[in-house]
Scaffold this motif. Structure first.
Motif, PDB file in Angstrom:
ATOM      1  N   HIS A   4      35.930 154.591  66.453  1.00 45.27           N
ATOM      2  CA  HIS A   4      35.094 154.081  68.112  1.00 45.27           C
ATOM      3  C   HIS A   4      34.099 155.080  68.243  1.00 45.27           C
ATOM      4  CE1 HIS A   4      34.373 153.495  71.899  1.00 45.27           C
ATOM      5  NE2 HIS A   4      34.618 152.325  72.060  1.00 45.27           N
ATOM      6  N   GLN A   5      34.069 156.433  67.141  1.00 43.95           N
ATOM      7  CA  GLN A   5      33.347 157.231  68.071  1.00 43.95           C
ATOM      8  C   GLN A   5      31.700 156.675  67.000  1.00 43.95           C
ATOM      9  OE1 GLN A   5      35.990 160.661  67.494  1.00 43.95           O
ATOM     10  NE2 GLN A   5      35.951 160.900  69.342  1.00 43.95           N
ATOM     11  N   LEU A   6      32.538 156.513  65.824  1.00 47.56           N
ATOM     12  CA  LEU A   6      31.797 156.390  65.319  1.00 47.56           C
ATOM     13  C   LEU A   6      30.622 154.796  64.895  1.00 47.56           C
ATOM     14  CD1 LEU A   6      33.167 156.824  61.325  1.00 47.56           C
ATOM     15  CD2 LEU A   6      31.778 157.869  62.500  1.00 47.56           C
ATOM     16  N   SER A   8      29.768 154.395  68.850  1.00 50.22           N
ATOM     17  CA  SER A   8      28.920 155.345  69.548  1.00 50.22           C
ATOM     18  C   SER A   8      27.539 155.533  68.614  1.00 50.22           C
ATOM     19  CB  SER A   8      30.018 156.373  70.403  1.00 50.22           C
ATOM     20  OG  SER A   8      30.760 154.846  71.024  1.00 50.22           O
ATOM     21  N   LEU A   9      28.312 156.761  67.909  1.00 50.56           N
ATOM     22  CA  LEU A   9      26.830 157.712  66.970  1.00 50.56           C
ATOM     23  C   LEU A   9      25.918 155.930  66.688  1.00 50.56           C
ATOM     24  CD1 LEU A   9      29.002 160.287  65.364  1.00 50.56           C
ATOM     25  CD2 LEU A   9      27.975 160.191  67.730  1.00 50.56           C
ATOM     26  N   LEU A  10      26.169 155.242  66.085  1.00 53.60           N
ATOM     27  CA  LEU A  10      24.916 154.176  65.464  1.00 53.60           C
ATOM     28  C   LEU A  10      24.733 154.337  66.772  1.00 53.60           C
ATOM     29  CD1 LEU A  10      27.026 152.082  63.491  1.00 53.60           C
ATOM     30  CD2 LEU A  10      26.115 153.890  62.514  1.00 53.60           C
ATOM     31  N   PHE A  11      25.499 153.519  68.094  1.00 53.38           N
ATOM     32  CA  PHE A  11      24.663 152.971  69.485  1.00 53.38           C
ATOM     33  C   PHE A  11      23.577 153.962  69.749  1.00 53.38           C
ATOM     34  CE2 PHE A  11      28.091 149.510  70.017  1.00 53.38           C
ATOM     35  CZ  PHE A  11      27.036 148.327  70.133  1.00 53.38           C
ATOM     36  N   GLU A  12      23.750 154.888  69.292  1.00 55.68           N
ATOM     37  CA  GLU A  12      22.761 156.324  70.015  1.00 55.68           C
ATOM     38  C   GLU A  12      22.014 156.805  68.889  1.00 55.68           C
ATOM     39  OE1 GLU A  12      22.992 157.706  72.751  1.00 55.68           O
ATOM     40  OE2 GLU A  12      24.956 155.932  73.135  1.00 55.68           O
ATOM     41  N   ALA A  13      22.562 156.434  68.137  1.00 55.42           N
ATOM     42  CA  ALA A  13      20.922 156.774  66.753  1.00 55.42           C
ATOM     43  C   ALA A  13      19.364 155.385  66.916  1.00 55.42           C
ATOM     44  CB  ALA A  13      21.483 156.740  65.565  1.00 55.42           C
ATOM     45  N   PHE A  14      20.763 154.135  67.631  1.00 53.45           N
ATOM     46  CA  PHE A  14      19.617 153.102  67.267  1.00 53.45           C
ATOM     47  C   PHE A  14      18.594 153.139  68.307  1.00 53.45           C
ATOM     48  CE2 PHE A  14      19.101 148.798  69.662  1.00 53.45           C
ATOM     49  CZ  PHE A  14      18.291 147.911  68.492  1.00 53.45           C
ATOM     50  N   PHE A  15      19.499 153.421  69.456  1.00 51.37           N
ATOM     51  CA  PHE A  15      18.358 153.961  70.906  1.00 51.37           C
ATOM     52  C   PHE A  15      17.360 155.082  70.352  1.00 51.37           C
ATOM     53  CE2 PHE A  15      21.500 151.078  72.774  1.00 51.37           C
ATOM     54  CZ  PHE A  15      20.227 150.426  73.225  1.00 51.37           C
ATOM     55  N   ALA A 100      29.421 148.245  77.114  1.00 46.74           N
ATOM     56  CA  ALA A 100      30.996 147.363  76.995  1.00 46.74           C
ATOM     57  C   ALA A 100      30.900 148.669  76.029  1.00 46.74           C
ATOM     58  CB  ALA A 100      30.564 146.215  76.649  1.00 46.74           C
ATOM     59  N   TRP A 101      30.587 149.455  74.727  1.00 49.46           N
ATOM     60  CA  TRP A 101      31.183 150.553  74.262  1.00 49.46           C
ATOM     61  C   TRP A 101      31.517 151.366  74.695  1.00 49.46           C
ATOM     62  CZ3 TRP A 101      33.182 148.620  69.764  1.00 49.46           C
ATOM     63  CH2 TRP A 101      33.925 149.067  69.263  1.00 49.46           C
ATOM     64  N   THR A 102      30.693 151.745  75.277  1.00 49.74           N
ATOM     65  CA  THR A 102      31.410 153.296  76.589  1.00 49.74           C
ATOM     66  C   THR A 102      32.520 153.107  77.562  1.00 49.74           C
ATOM     67  OG1 THR A 102      28.966 153.831  76.072  1.00 49.74           O
ATOM     68  CG2 THR A 102      30.216 154.821  77.515  1.00 49.74           C
ATOM     69  N   SER A 103      32.402 151.383  77.774  1.00 49.50           N
ATOM     70  CA  SER A 103      33.743 151.580  78.302  1.00 49.50           C
ATOM     71  C   SER A 103      34.809 151.191  78.112  1.00 49.50           C
ATOM     72  CB  SER A 103      33.036 150.116  79.463  1.00 49.50           C
ATOM     73  OG  SER A 103      33.897 149.114  80.807  1.00 49.50           O
ATOM     74  N   ILE A 104      35.107 150.779  76.926  1.00 50.02           N
ATOM     75  CA  ILE A 104      36.689 150.178  76.044  1.00 50.02           C
ATOM     76  C   ILE A 104      36.634 152.122  76.055  1.00 50.02           C
ATOM     77  CG2 ILE A 104      36.883 150.333  73.511  1.00 50.02           C
ATOM     78  CD1 ILE A 104      35.653 148.053  73.388  1.00 50.02           C
TER      79      ILE A 104
END
Length: 114
Positions: A4-6, A8-15, A100-104
């Motif tokens: 899950h954390q990985l 999340s890191l992908l989303f952050e890196a994308f933005f 949504a991913w953060t909410s999970i």
């Protein structure tokens, strides 16, 4: 880091990559734009899309795979044309997934405390 954390890191890196690309487009910095958008495509294609389990995920996973393919297409078009609107579209499409991913994670923390 957990799976899950990985993600999340992908989303952050994308933005982050989108922000770099936007700045590069505004500054007419073609090499930085190319690098940032190539990075964003790799995050989506080799990270987020590759992490989908199409067998277990059913229609949701298939829909996400289609969305990720579309985002990769739009990012490639943004790179070719220096198109800020395409970047905005990608940001708008990915933001609900990020939230949504953060909410999970937040819900998992609450459930673990009960």
């Amino acid at each position: 880091a957990s799976a899950h954390q990985l993600v999340s890191l992908l989303f952050e890196a994308f933005f982050t990559a989108l922000l770099r690309a936007e700045g590069a487009i505004r500054n007419k910095d073609v090499p930085t734009k190319n690098t940032a958008l190539s990075h964003a495509v790799r995050i989506v294609d080799e990270g987020l899309k590759a992490a989908l389990n199409l067998n277990a995920g059913g229609q949701l996973a298939a829909d996400l795979a289609d969305l990720y393919a579309y985002i990769c297409l739009r990012l490639t078009q943004a790179n070719l044309r220096g198109d800020l609107q395409a970047l905005d579209e990608c940001r708008r499409l990915m933001q609900p997934l990020r939230e949504a991913w953060t909410s999970i994670a937040e819900h998992k923390e609450v459930l673990n405390r009960i």
